[in-house]
Design an enzyme around this catalytic site. Structure first.
Site, PDB file in Angstrom:
ATOM      1  N   ASN A 147       0.825  -1.212   0.000  1.00  0.00           N
ATOM      2  CA  ASN A 147       0.000   0.000   0.000  1.00  0.00           C
ATOM      3  C   ASN A 147       0.856   1.258   0.000  1.00  0.00           C
ATOM      4  O   ASN A 147       2.036   1.201   0.362  1.00  0.00           O
ATOM      5  CB  ASN A 147      -0.902  -0.011   1.242  1.00  0.00           C
ATOM      6  CG  ASN A 147      -2.177  -0.785   1.015  1.00  0.00           C
ATOM      7  OD1 ASN A 147      -2.725  -0.785  -0.089  1.00  0.00           O
ATOM      8  ND2 ASN A 147      -2.658  -1.448   2.040  1.00  0.00           N
ATOM      9  N   ASP A 171      -6.394  -6.948  -2.249  1.00  0.00           N
ATOM     10  CA  ASP A 171      -7.346  -8.018  -1.921  1.00  0.00           C
ATOM     11  C   ASP A 171      -8.694  -7.504  -1.435  1.00  0.00           C
ATOM     12  O   ASP A 171      -9.614  -8.287  -1.213  1.00  0.00           O
ATOM     13  CB  ASP A 171      -6.749  -8.953  -0.855  1.00  0.00           C
ATOM     14  CG  ASP A 171      -6.545  -8.270   0.489  1.00  0.00           C
ATOM     15  OD1 ASP A 171      -6.566  -7.034   0.544  1.00  0.00           O
ATOM     16  OD2 ASP A 171      -6.348  -8.988   1.484  1.00  0.00           O
ATOM     17  N   TYR A 263     -13.936   1.106   1.449  1.00  0.00           N
ATOM     18  CA  TYR A 263     -13.143   2.309   1.680  1.00  0.00           C
ATOM     19  C   TYR A 263     -13.814   3.576   1.139  1.00  0.00           C
ATOM     20  O   TYR A 263     -13.405   4.688   1.485  1.00  0.00           O
ATOM     21  CB  TYR A 263     -11.759   2.166   1.037  1.00  0.00           C
ATOM     22  CG  TYR A 263     -10.774   1.365   1.843  1.00  0.00           C
ATOM     23  CD1 TYR A 263      -9.847   1.986   2.673  1.00  0.00           C
ATOM     24  CD2 TYR A 263     -10.760  -0.017   1.770  1.00  0.00           C
ATOM     25  CE1 TYR A 263      -8.933   1.247   3.411  1.00  0.00           C
ATOM     26  CE2 TYR A 263      -9.855  -0.769   2.503  1.00  0.00           C
ATOM     27  CZ  TYR A 263      -8.946  -0.137   3.322  1.00  0.00           C
ATOM     28  OH  TYR A 263      -8.049  -0.873   4.052  1.00  0.00           O
ATOM     29  N   ARG A 283      -6.326   3.220  13.549  1.00  0.00           N
ATOM     30  CA  ARG A 283      -6.225   1.840  13.077  1.00  0.00           C
ATOM     31  C   ARG A 283      -4.835   1.250  13.342  1.00  0.00           C
ATOM     32  O   ARG A 283      -4.708   0.069  13.685  1.00  0.00           O
ATOM     33  CB  ARG A 283      -6.554   1.791  11.583  1.00  0.00           C
ATOM     34  CG  ARG A 283      -6.437   0.424  10.939  1.00  0.00           C
ATOM     35  CD  ARG A 283      -7.459  -0.549  11.443  1.00  0.00           C
ATOM     36  NE  ARG A 283      -7.223  -1.866  10.876  1.00  0.00           N
ATOM     37  CZ  ARG A 283      -7.495  -3.013  11.478  1.00  0.00           C
ATOM     38  NH1 ARG A 283      -8.023  -3.015  12.678  1.00  0.00           N
ATOM     39  NH2 ARG A 283      -7.256  -4.163  10.887  1.00  0.00           N
TER      40      ARG A 283
END
Length: 441
Positions: A147, A171, A263, A283
C-alpha cells in the site's frame, strides 16, 4: 509439473504466517521447491521465520525454506516475488494517521493526507526494491500488493514502462466478494463480478451467478438493507473492520446504483467519519494492540512448544490464498479472472488512458487482459478523476522533487480540500518523514 522458487518481501509481516500455511494447503496446485522470506527487520522476521521452520518440518519437510536480510540471497533465482512491504513500519503508519487528525482531517492508511504520506515513502522504497529484484531475478513475476497500491502502481508504471511482469493487486475487492458470498450463502467462486474504480475507491456494477447468469446485485442490496453487511471472516476481525463493513448499508442508501468498496466511505462521508474516529487510537494503534499481538503470540507459542499443534488452523489469511491463486493463474496460463490494478487504456472509456484503474482482468502467462466497462456515470467519473489527479500530482512531486506539486496533490484530495490546511499537513509530514521522503523544494 514445474516446482517454483518464491520470495516473500516483508517476511516479518503479521500476514506472513497465514501465507506460510497457505503454501502447505495449496502445494498440489502450486508446487514450490524453495521459499525465502526477506525483511530489513531481522528481529521481527526471525520470529516468523522460526515459526515457519516448525511449520514446514511438520507439514512440508522437503521444502527448502529460509529467511534472510540479504538482498542477493533473497532474490537470486526466484520465479515469483510477493511484495508486502510497509515502508516505515507500523510506527510510521501511526504518524500518517495521527498528524492529519491533529489538523482536523481524517488520518487513514491509504486515503487522504495519510495515504499521500505513506505513498511517497512507498514510492521511494518500491522503486529501489524493483531495481534490486531485477539485478538478481530479471524474469521473476513481481506480485505487488504493498500500500497505497494506486500510488505505487502509478510510480512503477512510469519508472518501469517496459516491465510486463509487475502486477499490482489489492485483496479488498476480493474480500467484498467473499463477504457477499457469505451474505448469499453461496461459494464465492460462483460469483462473477463487474467492477470499476481505483484502488480502495470503486464499485461493483454487477455480480453475476456463474451458473445461471442472474445478476445477484439487486438481491445483495435487499439483504444488506434488511440485515446489514459483515466481512466474510467477521469472527476474526477487529471492531473497526466490523464498523467499516457495516457502513456499506448507509452507502447503499445514499448511492443505490452499485455495491461500494468499503473504503469509499472515507471519500464520501469524511466529516462524519472524522467525528466517529478516535484521533488518539487509530487503526495503526488497533493493529499493534490486537492483530500484531495475537499473531506474534501464536508464533511464540509454537516456537516455545516446538510443534505447531492445533495452530495450523488458527493462523490463516484469505488474502494469502488469493495471492497464491493469482500466481497459479499466471504459472499455468489459466486466464482466471481477478480484479487488478492496470493502466486504463479504455477499460473505463471516459477516464484518461494513463490512469491506473482497478477492473476485472483475465490473467495468464502474458499478464492481465482488462475487461472494459464502458462509460461510467458523471458522479463516479467526477470522483475518480479527482482522485487520479491527486495521485498523479503526488508522483509528479516525487520525480520533480516539487513541493508545489505535493501541495497541489494534498489540496485537491477530497479528504483535505483546502490549500491552507494542505500546506500545514504537508509541512508537518515533511518533518515527520525525514529520511523517508525525497527532498521537496
Amino acid at each position: 509439473m514445474k516446482e517454483y522458487s518464491v520470495c516473500i518481501v516483508g517476511g516479518g509481516s503479521t500476514f506472513t504466517p497465514g501465507f506460510l500455511k497457505s503454501f502447505v494447503r495449496l502445494r498440489e496446485k502450486f508446487p514450490i521447491k524453495k521459499l525465502v522470506l526477506f525483511d530489513i527487520d531481522k528481529e521481527r522476521q526471525e520470529l516468523v521465520g522460526k515459526f515457519g521452520e516448525i511449520l514446514y518440518k511438520e507439514h512440508f519437510p522437503e521444502l527448502d525454506f529460509s529467511y534472510t536480510t540479504d538482498i542477493k540471497e533473497a532474490y537470486s533465482g526466484m520465479d515469483f516475488i510477493f511484495m508486502q512491504m510497509r515502508s516505515g513500519g507500523l510506527p510510521m503508519r501511526q504518524v500518517d494517521e495521527h498528524i492529519p487528525f491533529a489538523h482536523g482531517k481524517i488520518g487513514q492508511e491509504t486515503c487522504g493526507a495519510g495515504g499521500l504520506s505513506y505513498g511517497l515513502r512507498s514510492v521511494v522504497d518500491m522503486i529501489k526494491a524493483i531495481y534490486d529484484i531485477r539485478t538478481y531475478a530479471k524474469d521473476a513475476w513481481i506480485l505487488n500488493y504493498s500500500n497505497p497500491a494506486a500510488i505505487v502502481a502509478e510510480a512503477l508504471r512510469r519508472e518501469f514502462p517496459d516491465d510486463k511482469k509487475i502486477l499490482n493487486i489489492c485483496d479488498q475487492p476480493e474480500n467484498v466478494i467473499r463477504s457477499v458470498s457469505r451474505l448469499l450463502n453461496v461459494d464465492w467462486e460462483d460469483l462473477d463480478p463487474i467492477y470499476f474504480g481505483l484502488n480502495h475507491f470503486g464499485w461493483f456494477k454487477h455480480i453475476y451467478d456463474v451458473n445461471t447468469g442472474e445478476d445477484l446485485l439487486p438481491k445483495v442490496k435487499q439483504i444488506v438493507k434488511e440485515k446489514g453487511f459483515l466481512p466474510q471472516d467477521a469472527e476474526q476481525r477487529d471492531a473497526s473492520w466490523l464498523d467499516t463493513y457495516g457502513f456499506v448499508e448507509k452507502m447503499l442508501e445514499d448511492f443505490p446504483d452499485y455495491l461500494p468498496n468499503t473504503y469509499n466511505q472515507y471519500y464520501l462521508y469524511p466529516e462524519y467519519k472524522f467525528s466517529k474516529l478516535d484521533p488518539n487510537y487509530t487503526r495503526a494503534d488497533e493493529v499493534m494492540a490486537s492483530r500484531e499481538k495475537r499473531v506474534f503470540s501464536e508464533c511464540e507459542e509454537v516456537i516455545k512448544a516446538g510443534t505447531l499443534g492445533d495452530k495450523f488452523e488458527t493462523i490463516s489469511d484469505a488474502h494469502a490464498e488469493m495471492m497464491i491463486e493469482v500466481a497459479i493463474s499466471i504459472a499455468y496460463n489459466k486466464n482466471n479472472r481477478y480484479i487488478l490494478i492496470v493502466e486504463n487504456n479504455g477499460a473505463i472509456n471516459n477516464l484518461q488512458d494513463d490512469a491506473m484503474v482497478e477492473v476485472v482482468c483475465e490473467l495468464g502467462i502474458n499478464g492481465p487482459r482488462p475487461m472494459r466497462v464502458g462509460n461510467i456515470p458523471q458522479l463516479y467519473y467526477g470522483l475518480l478523476a479527482n482522485q487520479v489527479s491527486s495521485e498523479k500530482l503526488l508522483v509528479d512531486a516525487y520525480y520533480e522533487n516539487s513541493y508545489t506539486k505535493a501541495l497541489h496533490a494534498f489540496t485537491i484530495n477530497r479528504l483535505v480540500n483546502d490549500v491552507t490546511v494542505a500546506r500545514e499537513l504537508l509541512d508537518a509530514l515533511i518533518e515527520a518523514n525525514k529520511g523517508y521522503w525525497p527532498e521537496l523544494k
